[in-house]
Write an enzyme that holds these catalytic residues in place. Structure first.
Site, PDB file in Angstrom:
ATOM      1  CG  HIS A  47      -1.719  -1.183   1.445  1.00 57.72           C
ATOM      2  ND1 HIS A  47      -2.920  -1.384   0.802  1.00 57.72           N
ATOM      3  CD2 HIS A  47      -1.544  -2.271   2.241  1.00 57.72           C
ATOM      4  CE1 HIS A  47      -3.449  -2.528   1.181  1.00 57.72           C
ATOM      5  NE2 HIS A  47      -2.639  -3.086   2.055  1.00 57.72           N
TER       6      HIS A  47
HETATM    7  C1  BDR Z   1      -2.260   0.648   5.591  1.00 53.24           C
HETATM    8  O1  BDR Z   1      -2.371   0.005   6.853  1.00 53.24           O
HETATM    9  C2  BDR Z   1      -1.109  -0.280   7.370  1.00 53.24           C
HETATM   10  O2  BDR Z   1      -1.103  -1.509   8.031  1.00 53.24           O
HETATM   11  C3  BDR Z   1      -0.155  -0.229   6.206  1.00 53.24           C
HETATM   12  O3  BDR Z   1       1.141   0.162   6.626  1.00 53.24           O
HETATM   13  C4  BDR Z   1      -0.780   0.793   5.288  1.00 53.24           C
HETATM   14  O4  BDR Z   1      -0.354   2.102   5.585  1.00 53.24           O
HETATM   15  C5  BDR Z   1      -3.020  -0.194   4.574  1.00 53.24           C
HETATM   16  O5  BDR Z   1      -4.365  -0.290   4.916  1.00 53.24           O
END
Ligand code: BDR
Ligand code: CA
Length: 315
Positions: A240
């Protein structure tokens, strides 16, 4: 001339990859890292940020610690089951010789923005508590943000923590409402574009083979790979935060449409949902550029080749 960049982050496995991607990219000059609660507790995200910068030979980049918890309602649940209890997938990176910047994150960020001679890109890839605090306490400094790239939310895919909410928004919905209600030029990189962007084992092997930094990045990722396999039967991982950084590094990587977005701050089942009005394009001053399309293979190749280049360079 590289564009000044600040990363606000909660490392976190994909946060660590995102920081390395920024350091690997000549288009941007990473001038500050601010940390926030999120995947693990704040002292751990801060220490992890220091160690990741040190891994890449960049312990000169200042790290300032920010909010330890969400603005209104405490959110004690973290994401250790995804990122490892210490946030970096069980990998213990060497400690950094650098110490944490004595300034609170919002002060460090405000001072940098006020002093900047060109527009600063801020990439917020953890819960957006620090950004909300900046908007509330240093509005003139916040106005100087050239581009705010947010990882979080979802327009069409539901959530990844609850049926409605994506993690970064769920972790502080009131902050998210404040940030998405601002007039700062904002790009929202949500699950719509991150979930289809999957890094496979072949790509990981490529940067792992390029040098010790790549090998460390691959080791950090292993827990993420294992979690994806056991939870979803997937053979790759969704990075992400690295995709948000790609958009910060190369604006226009993602196809965006200006939309009105509100955050559900009720305390029911919809809490933390980003309600993106996709009925029309908005010309409201608070509208945000919502990322709706992505060339996922190109984005994955960008990440892999940049990390391999960094690993070869740092040695
Ligand atoms: C987001 O949630 C976190 O666990 C990850 O680092 C990312 O920023 C994705 O939903
Ligand atoms: Ca994150």
């Amino acid at each position: 001339m590289p564009r000044p960049l600040v990363i606000d982050t909660d490392p976190g496995i994909d946060d660590a990859l995102a920081i390395l991607l920024a350091l690997a990219s000549p288009e941007v000059d990473l001038q500050l890292v601010t940390t926030v609660h999120g995947n693990v507790e704040l002292p751990q995200t801060t220490d992890n940020a220091l160690r990741v910068l040190h891994l890449a030979g960049r312990s000169d980049v200042p790290v300032a610690a920010g909010a330890a918890e969400s603005l209104v309602y405490p959110q004690p649940e973290r994401a250790g089951h995804v990122h490892g209890s210490a946030g970096l997938g069980g990998v213990v990176l060497p400690p950094s010789p650098a110490v944490v910047d004595p300034r609170p994150a919002v002060v460090a960020l405000a001072e940098l923005l006020v002093a900047a001679e060109q527009p600063v890109t801020v990439a917020a890839i953890g819960p957006w508590t620090n950004v909300a605090l900046l908007l509330a306490t240093y509005p003139q400094a916040a106005e100087r943000i050239g581009r705010l790239v947010l990882m979080g939310g979802s327009a069409s895919r539901g959530g990844n923590v609850t049926a409605a909410a994506e993690f970064n928004v769920w972790a502080d919905p009131e902050a998210a409402a404040r940030v998405l209600g601002s007039t700062v030029p904002t790009v929202l990189v949500g699950l719509d574009v991150t979930v289809p962007t999957v890094l496979g084992e072949e790509g990981i092997a490529r940067f792992a083979a390029a040098g010790p930094v790549g090998a460390a990045a691959a080791a950090i990722l292993q827990q993420y790979v294992d979690h994806a396999r056991s939870s979803y039967g997937a053979t790759g991982v969704v990075l992400h935060d690295a995709l948000a950084l790609t958009e910060a590094i190369v604006p226009g990587t993602l196809g965006t449409v200006r939309r009105d977005v509100v955050v559900d701050t009720t305390r029911g089942a919809g809490r933390g949902q980003t309600l993106v009005d996709r009925r029309s394009v908005s010309d409201s001053p608070t509208a945000v550029d919502v990322a709706e399309t992505v060339d996922s293979p190109a984005a994955v190749e960008f990440l892999v080749s940049r990390l391999a280049g960094l690993a070869a360079r740092v040695g």
